[in-house]
Design a protein around this motif. Structure first.
Motif, PDB file in Angstrom:
ATOM      1  N   PHE A  89     -51.955   4.078 -57.948  1.00  0.00           N
ATOM      2  CA  PHE A  89     -52.491   4.764 -56.773  1.00  0.00           C
ATOM      3  C   PHE A  89     -53.821   5.449 -57.063  1.00  0.00           C
ATOM      4  CE2 PHE A  89     -52.706   8.285 -53.703  1.00  0.00           C
ATOM      5  CZ  PHE A  89     -52.716   7.536 -52.547  1.00  0.00           C
ATOM      6  N   GLY A  90     -53.958   6.055 -58.232  1.00  0.00           N
ATOM      7  CA  GLY A  90     -55.210   6.726 -58.593  1.00  0.00           C
ATOM      8  C   GLY A  90     -56.378   5.752 -58.675  1.00  0.00           C
ATOM      9  N   GLU A  91     -56.138   4.609 -59.299  1.00  0.00           N
ATOM     10  CA  GLU A  91     -57.195   3.597 -59.393  1.00  0.00           C
ATOM     11  C   GLU A  91     -57.531   3.031 -58.017  1.00  0.00           C
ATOM     12  OE1 GLU A  91     -56.697   1.588 -63.723  1.00  0.00           O
ATOM     13  OE2 GLU A  91     -55.069   1.237 -62.291  1.00  0.00           O
ATOM     14  N   THR A  92     -56.506   2.909 -57.169  1.00  0.00           N
ATOM     15  CA  THR A  92     -56.750   2.433 -55.808  1.00  0.00           C
ATOM     16  C   THR A  92     -57.584   3.446 -55.040  1.00  0.00           C
ATOM     17  OG1 THR A  92     -54.681   1.194 -55.829  1.00  0.00           O
ATOM     18  CG2 THR A  92     -55.657   1.644 -53.687  1.00  0.00           C
ATOM     19  N   MET A  93     -57.270   4.739 -55.194  1.00  0.00           N
ATOM     20  CA  MET A  93     -58.046   5.780 -54.503  1.00  0.00           C
ATOM     21  C   MET A  93     -59.505   5.769 -54.958  1.00  0.00           C
ATOM     22  SD  MET A  93     -56.418   7.348 -52.190  1.00  0.00           S
ATOM     23  CE  MET A  93     -57.524   8.718 -51.934  1.00  0.00           C
ATOM     24  N   LEU A  94     -59.723   5.542 -56.238  1.00  0.00           N
ATOM     25  CA  LEU A  94     -61.091   5.465 -56.753  1.00  0.00           C
ATOM     26  C   LEU A  94     -61.829   4.275 -56.139  1.00  0.00           C
ATOM     27  CD1 LEU A  94     -63.113   6.752 -58.687  1.00  0.00           C
ATOM     28  CD2 LEU A  94     -62.232   5.256 -60.473  1.00  0.00           C
ATOM     29  N   ALA A  95     -61.166   3.129 -56.060  1.00  0.00           N
ATOM     30  CA  ALA A  95     -61.776   1.943 -55.453  1.00  0.00           C
ATOM     31  C   ALA A  95     -62.072   2.181 -53.975  1.00  0.00           C
ATOM     32  CB  ALA A  95     -60.859   0.736 -55.618  1.00  0.00           C
ATOM     33  N   VAL A  96     -61.142   2.832 -53.273  1.00  0.00           N
ATOM     34  CA  VAL A  96     -61.351   3.134 -51.853  1.00  0.00           C
ATOM     35  C   VAL A  96     -62.518   4.101 -51.685  1.00  0.00           C
ATOM     36  CG1 VAL A  96     -60.333   4.291 -49.844  1.00  0.00           C
ATOM     37  CG2 VAL A  96     -58.996   2.623 -51.114  1.00  0.00           C
ATOM     38  N   ALA A  97     -62.596   5.106 -52.555  1.00  0.00           N
ATOM     39  CA  ALA A  97     -63.688   6.085 -52.457  1.00  0.00           C
ATOM     40  C   ALA A  97     -65.048   5.417 -52.644  1.00  0.00           C
ATOM     41  CB  ALA A  97     -63.497   7.192 -53.492  1.00  0.00           C
ATOM     42  N   TRP A  98     -65.167   4.569 -53.665  1.00  0.00           N
ATOM     43  CA  TRP A  98     -66.441   3.872 -53.882  1.00  0.00           C
ATOM     44  C   TRP A  98     -66.764   2.948 -52.715  1.00  0.00           C
ATOM     45  CZ3 TRP A  98     -69.953   5.670 -56.780  1.00  0.00           C
ATOM     46  CH2 TRP A  98     -69.663   6.305 -57.968  1.00  0.00           C
ATOM     47  N   SER A  99     -65.752   2.282 -52.196  1.00  0.00           N
ATOM     48  CA  SER A  99     -65.982   1.380 -51.070  1.00  0.00           C
ATOM     49  C   SER A  99     -66.340   2.157 -49.807  1.00  0.00           C
ATOM     50  CB  SER A  99     -64.736   0.533 -50.811  1.00  0.00           C
ATOM     51  OG  SER A  99     -64.462  -0.283 -51.914  1.00  0.00           O
ATOM     52  N   PHE A 100     -65.738   3.313 -49.649  1.00  0.00           N
ATOM     53  CA  PHE A 100     -65.953   4.136 -48.455  1.00  0.00           C
ATOM     54  C   PHE A 100     -67.410   4.575 -48.346  1.00  0.00           C
ATOM     55  CE2 PHE A 100     -63.900   6.196 -45.008  1.00  0.00           C
ATOM     56  CZ  PHE A 100     -64.553   7.392 -44.787  1.00  0.00           C
ATOM     57  N   ILE A 101     -68.028   4.891 -49.484  1.00  0.00           N
ATOM     58  CA  ILE A 101     -69.420   5.317 -49.437  1.00  0.00           C
ATOM     59  C   ILE A 101     -70.397   4.160 -49.651  1.00  0.00           C
ATOM     60  CG2 ILE A 101     -68.923   7.694 -50.083  1.00  0.00           C
ATOM     61  CD1 ILE A 101     -69.788   7.061 -52.906  1.00  0.00           C
ATOM     62  N   GLY A 102     -69.851   2.968 -49.848  1.00  0.00           N
ATOM     63  CA  GLY A 102     -70.694   1.773 -49.904  1.00  0.00           C
ATOM     64  C   GLY A 102     -71.352   1.507 -51.240  1.00  0.00           C
ATOM     65  N   ARG A 122     -69.837   0.033 -53.998  1.00  0.00           N
ATOM     66  CA  ARG A 122     -68.935  -0.824 -54.775  1.00  0.00           C
ATOM     67  C   ARG A 122     -69.664  -2.094 -55.174  1.00  0.00           C
ATOM     68  NH1 ARG A 122     -64.770   0.214 -57.762  1.00  0.00           N
ATOM     69  NH2 ARG A 122     -63.144  -1.342 -57.691  1.00  0.00           N
ATOM     70  N   ARG A 123     -69.642  -2.416 -56.483  1.00  0.00           N
ATOM     71  CA  ARG A 123     -70.261  -3.660 -56.950  1.00  0.00           C
ATOM     72  C   ARG A 123     -69.383  -4.838 -56.556  1.00  0.00           C
ATOM     73  NH1 ARG A 123     -71.284  -1.917 -63.038  1.00  0.00           N
ATOM     74  NH2 ARG A 123     -69.037  -1.782 -62.791  1.00  0.00           N
ATOM     75  N   ARG A 124     -70.022  -5.964 -56.281  1.00  0.00           N
ATOM     76  CA  ARG A 124     -69.271  -7.160 -55.886  1.00  0.00           C
ATOM     77  C   ARG A 124     -68.301  -7.596 -56.979  1.00  0.00           C
ATOM     78  NH1 ARG A 124     -68.880 -10.717 -52.246  1.00  0.00           N
ATOM     79  NH2 ARG A 124     -70.774 -10.686 -51.053  1.00  0.00           N
ATOM     80  N   SER A 125     -68.718  -7.502 -58.212  1.00  0.00           N
ATOM     81  CA  SER A 125     -67.832  -7.922 -59.309  1.00  0.00           C
ATOM     82  C   SER A 125     -66.576  -7.043 -59.359  1.00  0.00           C
ATOM     83  CB  SER A 125     -68.565  -7.874 -60.642  1.00  0.00           C
ATOM     84  OG  SER A 125     -68.991  -6.552 -60.939  1.00  0.00           O
ATOM     85  N   ASP A 126     -66.733  -5.733 -59.125  1.00  0.00           N
ATOM     86  CA  ASP A 126     -65.567  -4.849 -59.088  1.00  0.00           C
ATOM     87  C   ASP A 126     -64.678  -5.177 -57.896  1.00  0.00           C
ATOM     88  OD1 ASP A 126     -66.361  -3.513 -61.363  1.00  0.00           O
ATOM     89  OD2 ASP A 126     -67.368  -1.917 -60.243  1.00  0.00           O
ATOM     90  N   PHE A 127     -65.304  -5.455 -56.760  1.00  0.00           N
ATOM     91  CA  PHE A 127     -64.532  -5.813 -55.572  1.00  0.00           C
ATOM     92  C   PHE A 127     -63.722  -7.081 -55.812  1.00  0.00           C
ATOM     93  CE2 PHE A 127     -64.288  -8.452 -51.739  1.00  0.00           C
ATOM     94  CZ  PHE A 127     -63.483  -7.642 -50.958  1.00  0.00           C
ATOM     95  N   GLU A 128     -64.353  -8.098 -56.364  1.00  0.00           N
ATOM     96  CA  GLU A 128     -63.665  -9.365 -56.611  1.00  0.00           C
ATOM     97  C   GLU A 128     -62.531  -9.200 -57.627  1.00  0.00           C
ATOM     98  OE1 GLU A 128     -66.832 -11.997 -57.649  1.00  0.00           O
ATOM     99  OE2 GLU A 128     -67.491 -12.205 -55.571  1.00  0.00           O
ATOM    100  N   ARG A 129     -62.726  -8.340 -58.606  1.00  0.00           N
ATOM    101  CA  ARG A 129     -61.675  -8.081 -59.586  1.00  0.00           C
ATOM    102  C   ARG A 129     -60.490  -7.358 -58.938  1.00  0.00           C
ATOM    103  NH1 ARG A 129     -63.240  -3.712 -63.428  1.00  0.00           N
ATOM    104  NH2 ARG A 129     -62.318  -2.525 -61.771  1.00  0.00           N
ATOM    105  N   ASP A 130     -60.776  -6.462 -58.000  1.00  0.00           N
ATOM    106  CA  ASP A 130     -59.733  -5.659 -57.371  1.00  0.00           C
ATOM    107  C   ASP A 130     -59.001  -6.360 -56.235  1.00  0.00           C
ATOM    108  OD1 ASP A 130     -60.180  -3.564 -59.066  1.00  0.00           O
ATOM    109  OD2 ASP A 130     -61.490  -2.480 -57.683  1.00  0.00           O
ATOM    110  N   VAL A 131     -59.557  -7.422 -55.696  1.00  0.00           N
ATOM    111  CA  VAL A 131     -58.951  -8.069 -54.529  1.00  0.00           C
ATOM    112  C   VAL A 131     -57.496  -8.434 -54.778  1.00  0.00           C
ATOM    113  CG1 VAL A 131     -58.970 -10.186 -53.150  1.00  0.00           C
ATOM    114  CG2 VAL A 131     -61.058  -8.893 -53.444  1.00  0.00           C
TER     115      VAL A 131
END
Length: 65
Positions: A9-22, A24-33
């Motif tokens: 959940f903590g790692e998900t919240m971090l990913a959501v926070a970065w995505s929320f403010i725009g 997020r690197r594409r490579s991180d997004f693709e890894r997290d999908v």
């Protein structure tokens, strides 16, 4: 889905926070999908949106008082 690759959940919240403010690197997004749990993403997005709305309401209250 392989649970050893899923994020907590903590790692998900971090990913959501970065995505929320725009920022997020594409490579991180693709890894997290495949690794992020949809339920955690929904809860994280609701928490982030609630915080954002709360900050906006606080700013408006301060500006109008």
């Amino acid at each position: 889905m392989d649970n050893s690759k899923s994020r907590g959940f903590g790692e998900t919240m971090l990913a959501v926070a970065w995505s929320f403010i725009g920022l997020r690197r594409r490579s991180d997004f693709e890894r997290d999908v495949g690794a992020l749990r949809p339920g955690y993403v929904i809860v994280g997005a609701l928490i982030a949106a609630s915080c954002f709305v709360g900050l906006l309401l606080a700013a408006v209250r301060m500006a109008t008082s």
